[in-house]
Scaffold this motif. Structure first.
Motif, PDB file in Angstrom:
ATOM      1  N   GLY A  39       0.811  -1.202   0.000  1.00  0.00           N
ATOM      2  CA  GLY A  39       0.000   0.000   0.000  1.00  0.00           C
ATOM      3  C   GLY A  39       0.847   1.256   0.000  1.00  0.00           C
ATOM      4  O   GLY A  39       2.088   1.211   0.035  1.00  0.00           O
ATOM      5  N   ASP A  40       0.167   2.411  -0.057  1.00  0.00           N
ATOM      6  CA  ASP A  40       0.811   3.718  -0.092  1.00  0.00           C
ATOM      7  C   ASP A  40       1.148   4.150   1.333  1.00  0.00           C
ATOM      8  O   ASP A  40       0.362   3.960   2.268  1.00  0.00           O
ATOM      9  CB  ASP A  40      -0.141   4.738  -0.746  1.00  0.00           C
ATOM     10  N   LEU A  41       2.327   4.765   1.486  1.00  0.00           N
ATOM     11  CA  LEU A  41       2.807   5.151   2.807  1.00  0.00           C
ATOM     12  C   LEU A  41       1.996   6.294   3.411  1.00  0.00           C
ATOM     13  O   LEU A  41       1.910   6.427   4.629  1.00  0.00           O
ATOM     14  CB  LEU A  41       4.290   5.548   2.717  1.00  0.00           C
ATOM     15  N   ALA A  42       1.401   7.131   2.549  1.00  0.00           N
ATOM     16  CA  ALA A  42       0.656   8.302   3.039  1.00  0.00           C
ATOM     17  C   ALA A  42      -0.616   8.439   2.207  1.00  0.00           C
ATOM     18  O   ALA A  42      -0.668   9.229   1.267  1.00  0.00           O
ATOM     19  CB  ALA A  42       1.516   9.570   2.940  1.00  0.00           C
ATOM     20  N   TYR A  43      -1.636   7.667   2.538  1.00  0.00           N
ATOM     21  CA  TYR A  43      -2.849   7.636   1.737  1.00  0.00           C
ATOM     22  C   TYR A  43      -4.074   7.462   2.634  1.00  0.00           C
ATOM     23  O   TYR A  43      -4.851   6.522   2.495  1.00  0.00           O
ATOM     24  CB  TYR A  43      -2.760   6.471   0.740  1.00  0.00           C
ATOM     25  N   PRO A  44      -4.234   8.367   3.626  1.00  0.00           N
ATOM     26  CA  PRO A  44      -5.401   8.246   4.514  1.00  0.00           C
ATOM     27  C   PRO A  44      -6.688   8.581   3.765  1.00  0.00           C
ATOM     28  O   PRO A  44      -6.653   9.343   2.800  1.00  0.00           O
ATOM     29  CB  PRO A  44      -5.103   9.281   5.598  1.00  0.00           C
ATOM     30  N   PRO A  45      -7.823   7.989   4.135  1.00  0.00           N
ATOM     31  CA  PRO A  45      -8.000   7.067   5.271  1.00  0.00           C
ATOM     32  C   PRO A  45      -7.836   5.598   4.881  1.00  0.00           C
ATOM     33  O   PRO A  45      -8.169   4.731   5.661  1.00  0.00           O
ATOM     34  CB  PRO A  45      -9.435   7.351   5.684  1.00  0.00           C
ATOM     35  N   ASN A  79       6.456   3.979  -1.010  1.00  0.00           N
ATOM     36  CA  ASN A  79       6.096   4.885  -2.093  1.00  0.00           C
ATOM     37  C   ASN A  79       5.339   4.107  -3.160  1.00  0.00           C
ATOM     38  O   ASN A  79       5.634   2.941  -3.435  1.00  0.00           O
ATOM     39  CB  ASN A  79       7.346   5.528  -2.690  1.00  0.00           C
ATOM     40  N   TRP A  80       4.377   4.770  -3.783  1.00  0.00           N
ATOM     41  CA  TRP A  80       3.462   4.067  -4.686  1.00  0.00           C
ATOM     42  C   TRP A  80       4.162   3.421  -5.884  1.00  0.00           C
ATOM     43  O   TRP A  80       3.885   2.259  -6.201  1.00  0.00           O
ATOM     44  CB  TRP A  80       2.363   5.009  -5.151  1.00  0.00           C
ATOM     45  N   PRO A  81       5.095   4.073  -6.580  1.00  0.00           N
ATOM     46  CA  PRO A  81       5.753   3.394  -7.710  1.00  0.00           C
ATOM     47  C   PRO A  81       6.463   2.116  -7.267  1.00  0.00           C
ATOM     48  O   PRO A  81       6.419   1.103  -7.962  1.00  0.00           O
ATOM     49  CB  PRO A  81       6.751   4.449  -8.219  1.00  0.00           C
ATOM     50  N   ASP A  82       7.134   2.183  -6.107  1.00  0.00           N
ATOM     51  CA  ASP A  82       7.822   0.980  -5.616  1.00  0.00           C
ATOM     52  C   ASP A  82       6.820  -0.129  -5.293  1.00  0.00           C
ATOM     53  O   ASP A  82       7.085  -1.315  -5.519  1.00  0.00           O
ATOM     54  CB  ASP A  82       8.626   1.321  -4.358  1.00  0.00           C
ATOM     55  N   THR A  83       5.673   0.246  -4.747  1.00  0.00           N
ATOM     56  CA  THR A  83       4.648  -0.745  -4.395  1.00  0.00           C
ATOM     57  C   THR A  83       4.105  -1.440  -5.645  1.00  0.00           C
ATOM     58  O   THR A  83       3.952  -2.664  -5.674  1.00  0.00           O
ATOM     59  CB  THR A  83       3.499  -0.059  -3.634  1.00  0.00           C
ATOM     60  N   ILE A  84       3.827  -0.659  -6.694  1.00  0.00           N
ATOM     61  CA  ILE A  84       3.336  -1.231  -7.954  1.00  0.00           C
ATOM     62  C   ILE A  84       4.364  -2.213  -8.530  1.00  0.00           C
ATOM     63  O   ILE A  84       4.034  -3.332  -8.950  1.00  0.00           O
ATOM     64  CB  ILE A  84       3.026  -0.116  -8.964  1.00  0.00           C
ATOM     65  N   HIS A  85       5.635  -1.809  -8.560  1.00  0.00           N
ATOM     66  CA  HIS A  85       6.676  -2.673  -9.125  1.00  0.00           C
ATOM     67  C   HIS A  85       6.848  -3.935  -8.284  1.00  0.00           C
ATOM     68  O   HIS A  85       7.096  -5.024  -8.821  1.00  0.00           O
ATOM     69  CB  HIS A  85       8.001  -1.902  -9.210  1.00  0.00           C
ATOM     70  N   ALA A  86       6.735  -3.812  -6.970  1.00  0.00           N
ATOM     71  CA  ALA A  86       6.865  -4.990  -6.108  1.00  0.00           C
ATOM     72  C   ALA A  86       5.753  -6.004  -6.388  1.00  0.00           C
ATOM     73  O   ALA A  86       5.976  -7.221  -6.361  1.00  0.00           O
ATOM     74  CB  ALA A  86       6.840  -4.567  -4.635  1.00  0.00           C
ATOM     75  N   LEU A  87       4.529  -5.524  -6.666  1.00  0.00           N
ATOM     76  CA  LEU A  87       3.426  -6.428  -6.999  1.00  0.00           C
ATOM     77  C   LEU A  87       3.680  -7.107  -8.343  1.00  0.00           C
ATOM     78  O   LEU A  87       3.441  -8.305  -8.500  1.00  0.00           O
ATOM     79  CB  LEU A  87       2.102  -5.654  -7.031  1.00  0.00           C
ATOM     80  N   GLU A  88       4.186  -6.352  -9.329  1.00  0.00           N
ATOM     81  CA  GLU A  88       4.468  -6.928 -10.639  1.00  0.00           C
ATOM     82  C   GLU A  88       5.514  -8.031 -10.540  1.00  0.00           C
ATOM     83  O   GLU A  88       5.439  -9.046 -11.226  1.00  0.00           O
ATOM     84  CB  GLU A  88       4.964  -5.830 -11.594  1.00  0.00           C
ATOM     85  N   GLN A  89       6.537  -7.830  -9.686  1.00  0.00           N
ATOM     86  CA  GLN A  89       7.634  -8.777  -9.579  1.00  0.00           C
ATOM     87  C   GLN A  89       7.346  -9.915  -8.606  1.00  0.00           C
ATOM     88  O   GLN A  89       8.168 -10.796  -8.421  1.00  0.00           O
ATOM     89  CB  GLN A  89       8.898  -8.028  -9.143  1.00  0.00           C
ATOM     90  N   GLY A  90       6.186  -9.906  -7.964  1.00  0.00           N
ATOM     91  CA  GLY A  90       5.818 -10.982  -7.055  1.00  0.00           C
ATOM     92  C   GLY A  90       6.357 -10.843  -5.651  1.00  0.00           C
ATOM     93  O   GLY A  90       6.235 -11.766  -4.845  1.00  0.00           O
ATOM     94  N   HIS A  91       6.952  -9.660  -5.306  1.00  0.00           N
ATOM     95  CA  HIS A  91       7.445  -9.457  -3.946  1.00  0.00           C
ATOM     96  C   HIS A  91       6.300  -9.140  -2.990  1.00  0.00           C
ATOM     97  O   HIS A  91       6.474  -9.242  -1.774  1.00  0.00           O
ATOM     98  CB  HIS A  91       8.474  -8.324  -3.925  1.00  0.00           C
ATOM     99  N   LEU A  92       5.166  -8.697  -3.513  1.00  0.00           N
ATOM    100  CA  LEU A  92       3.949  -8.493  -2.734  1.00  0.00           C
ATOM    101  C   LEU A  92       2.870  -9.414  -3.281  1.00  0.00           C
ATOM    102  O   LEU A  92       2.858  -9.722  -4.486  1.00  0.00           O
ATOM    103  CB  LEU A  92       3.479  -7.034  -2.821  1.00  0.00           C
ATOM    104  N   ASP A  93       1.948  -9.848  -2.434  1.00  0.00           N
ATOM    105  CA  ASP A  93       0.858 -10.715  -2.890  1.00  0.00           C
ATOM    106  C   ASP A  93      -0.341  -9.918  -3.383  1.00  0.00           C
ATOM    107  O   ASP A  93      -0.924 -10.248  -4.418  1.00  0.00           O
ATOM    108  CB  ASP A  93       0.412 -11.639  -1.739  1.00  0.00           C
ATOM    109  N   VAL A  94      -0.723  -8.876  -2.644  1.00  0.00           N
ATOM    110  CA  VAL A  94      -1.956  -8.139  -2.928  1.00  0.00           C
ATOM    111  C   VAL A  94      -1.704  -6.657  -2.681  1.00  0.00           C
ATOM    112  O   VAL A  94      -1.012  -6.289  -1.724  1.00  0.00           O
ATOM    113  CB  VAL A  94      -3.123  -8.609  -2.026  1.00  0.00           C
TER     114      VAL A  94
END
Length: 738
Positions: A39-45, A79-94
């Protein structure tokens, strides 16, 4: 050799179902213990980090969904770009995110669970704009890889984009003057502005209203299906609504406070001015109130529609329009509760499977298979007084008045043929009757599926449930023990093999035995077939390979060389990395390739010839040769003997044990020995139980014999003593040569 009874080809999946069904739910996917959500580090709520604590509606929802599915949610924000890339590469599940067509090419999305819009933000002194088209030639801050970024870079006219790592940075870019405007998700932007008390104004009306959903990497379809089912359950059982109410003030801040308080303050000032100016502003104010009231009413109506859509998606399959299994079960239980006594009409749960769907997929592709599934569902919807559900993979469930299932099959088959002959399919089914076979929907469904499995196993078109179809409790205990991995009491025994040419004991076969603390001594012909057909035999195979190498090395170091043969099942050849398992055992004990050989059944060799050839070639390159066990009893072609790197034939005990009294079996044995000799293969006769048979095998030219006349299977200590005792002198074969 494992003492085993082999089931007919194609029955493995049916057998697994029968053994595991009492202990398993309909959905068989086992999620990992932890699911890693990003997820995003600063994306309330929705999600944010505060004092090293992760908070947010998405965070709470992920934890609830994971808990329902039997797992645990862990979160990693960045950070959002890093989060998106981590999902693409399989480092994150969801990762929760806005749905878009572009993103759907990379990720698998669940249904939407929240809707939100975007807006343009700027300093109050900045020239007002009313739409994206007004941002041409302007510096526009936008979060990199966000939905807004995707939209802006596809527009023909766009401003000079200032890319930031998150929504907070985009707002700061406008505050500091490095960007004129920011295009952001209004939900997060409004919360950040309120939190930091910053004075940015929203320009123009909201736009790009999109659904927020969970996104999963394309390579994890089973995880996505599990996540969708868990989310649907959370919506259906009311947990989602409870969670939404908890966060409602944060998710709907504009409706709660920010819009109406300034409005009523302005209204009060306008009313004073209206009195001063003679009421000229009164009617203008009234029109604004009516407009705002209408907007609020429309928003509430859209929310009600969205909630209805969420319930529809949770209850019904999108492809077929039929009920999903949980909703189907709920409907049936409601019916049973309302019709307890007296039973005026017996009911039937009929589970139908499109039996040739896998063949259609392999032959014509998924598109044709989906057309057949959809067409069949259409005909089910036309049936009177029927509830229907789609269970997936071409399996349907019907709740109908007790009737003739085969007649219904004929009607459905004719309807499919009449609508489109190219979409016809073969059906197989099983039924359970209410109240005869149970009074709850769950129990009746399980019985109907058991009947379906038995229909496939017995090659019948349809069967009704019988109590005799249930697997035995011992079988279920055995499967459960191996699934849990807490297997105790497995040990090897060794049966020596006599070299008929030299009179020496140069080889042996390792056999598995099981003395369980609770079940006692379990015969191999009971547990080996269960493990082979349920895909659990790998645990035993690995242990036997390990034991065989260890004992062979021990004997070689004592100048008692003995090649030990190990039985290998079809599952071991096709589904495991057998070459690696063998190599690791040799390295672990400093073994030589000549210390062991592998025994393969004819049926395992025939199950997937290309894969088997690849594995046997890898083993042959390691110096490990293979033997065909139970030769003459399987279904393979003789061409496999030249196709695969096979160096030994093991003649089955069926022919050896009565070859003296059965001329036909003696001919089979003698012919096999002659054929093997022509092919340069070693022959081993198993099941030799008397001296006359041993004498005849030597006369016929057989190379190696194995059986009770030489030695019974021996525990390790006795086997080593047997080898030591026969090392100084040749095996006394003369006693058999009377």
């Amino acid at each position: 050799m494992y003492l085993s009874h082999r089931l007919p080809a194609g029955s493995a999946s049916i057998f697994i179902f029968l053994c595991l069904f009492l202990a398993r739910t309909v959905y068989s996917y086992e999620p990992p213990p932890q699911i890693l959500f990003g997820g995003d580090l600063a994306y309330p709520p929705l999600e944010w980090m505060e004092k090293n604590q992760i908070n947010g509606f998405n965070v709470d929802l992920a934890r609830e969904v994971a808990h329902i599915g039997g797992s645990k949610a862990e979160h990693r924000l960045g950070n959002w770009p890093d989060t998106i890339h981590a999902l693409e590469q399989g480092h994150l599940d969801v990762v929760p995110m806005y749905y878009s067509l572009e993103r759907s090419r990379k990720f698998i999305f669940t249904q939407a669970y929240l809707y939100s819009s975007h807006a343009i933000y700027a300093l109050p002194t900045t020239a007002r704009v009313s739409s994206i088209d007004d941002l041409t030639n302007k510096k526009v801050a936008v979060e990199e890889e966000s939905f807004a970024h995707q939209q802006l870079r596809h527009l023909a006219k766009k401003g000079d984009l200032v890319l930031t790592s998150n929504t907070l940075s985009a707002i700061e870019s406008v505050m500091q003057g490095s960007a004129d405007y920011a295009v952001l998700s209004s939900l997060a932007a409004d919360n950040l502005l309120r939190l930091h008390e910053w004075k940015l104004a929203r320009m123009g009306p909201p736009f790009w209203s999109r659904g927020y959903a969970f996104a999963v990497n394309k390579n994890k379809p089973e995880l996505a299906e599990w996540l969708q089912d868990s989310l649907s359950s959370a919506i259906a059982n009311g947990n989602y609504q409870t969670l939404y109410q908890k966060w409602q003030n944060d998710l709907e801040p504009a409706q709660a406070d920010n819009r109406w308080l300034p409005f009523f303050s302005s209204a009060f000032a306008l009313l004073l001015a209206a009195f001063a100016l003679g009421g000229s502003w009164y009617w203008s104010l009234k029109r604004k109130v009516e407009q705002r009231t209408q907007e609020l009413s429309e928003a509430l109506a859209q929310r009600a529609i969205a909630e209805q859509e969420l319930l529809r998606v949770a209850h019904f399959d999108a492809q077929t329009g039929l009920a999903k299994l949980p909703h189907f079960i709920d409907q049936l239980d409601d019916y049973f509760h309302a019709h307890q006594q007296p039973v005026k009409q017996e009911k039937e749960i009929l589970v139908i499977k499109l039996a040739d769907l896998d063949v259609i997929v392999r032959t014509f592709g998924f598109a044709r298979a989906e057309m057949i599934v959809s067409a069949f569902a259409t005909h089910l919807l036309k049936l009177d007084d029927t509830l229907a559900a789609y269970l997936g993979r071409g399996v349907f469930a019907l709740f109908v008045n007790k009737s003739n299932a085969l007649e219904l099959f004929d009607r459905l088959s004719n309807a499919m043929a009449e609508s489109d002959p190219g979409l016809n399919s073969q059906f197989v089914g099983g039924s359970a009757y209410w109240p005869e076979h149970g009074r709850s929907a769950g129990k009746l469904m399980r019985h109907a599926e058991t009947a379906l499995a038995m229909s496939e196993l017995r090659r019948r078109r349809w069967l009704a449930y019988e109590a005799a179809m249930e697997p035995s409790r011992v079988d279920l205990d055995i499967i459960s023990i191996f699934i849990d991995g807490n297997v105790q009491g497995i040990f090897p025994v060794f049966q020596p093999q006599l070299d008929l040419r030299s009179g020496k004991i140069l080889s042996a076969e390792i056999l598995v035995r099981w003395q369980h603390p609770r079940l006692g001594l379990v015969p191999p012909n009971v547990f080996i077939p269960l493990l082979e057909n349920s895909g659990l035999i790998e645990q035993v195979t690995e242990q036997m390979i390990d034991e065989a190498v260890r004992v062979a090395v021990l004997l070689r170091k004592r100048d008692l060389p003995c090649c030990i043969s190990i039985n290998i099942a079809a599952y071991d050849l096709i589904e495991t990395n057998l070459a690696d398992i063998v190599s690791q055992a040799l390295v672990r004990y400093q073994g030589l390739p000549s210390d062991i050989k592998l025994e393969l059944t004819e049926t395992s060799v025939a199950s997937d010839p290309q894969r088997v050839k690849q594995v046997l070639t890898q083993l042959s390159e390691l110096g490990i040769y293979s033997s065909v066990d139970d030769f003459g009893t399987g279904y393979s072609s003789l061409s496999y003997l030249s196709m695969f790197p096979i160096r030994e034939l093991k003649i089955d005990r069926t022919f050896v044990s009565d070859m003296l009294g059965n001329p036909r079996n003696h001919s089979i044995v003698r012919s096999t020995i002659l054929m093997a000799r022509e092919l340069g293969l070693v022959t081993v006769a198993e099941g030799v139980e008397d001296d006359q048979t041993l004498q005849m095998l030597k006369k016929d030219g057989c190379d190696i014999a194995q059986g009770y006349v030489i030695a019974r299977p021996l525990p390790e200590a006795e086997f080593i003593e047997f080898m030591r005792a026969h090392a100084a002198q040749l095996f006394d074969i003369s006693q058999f040569m009377k």
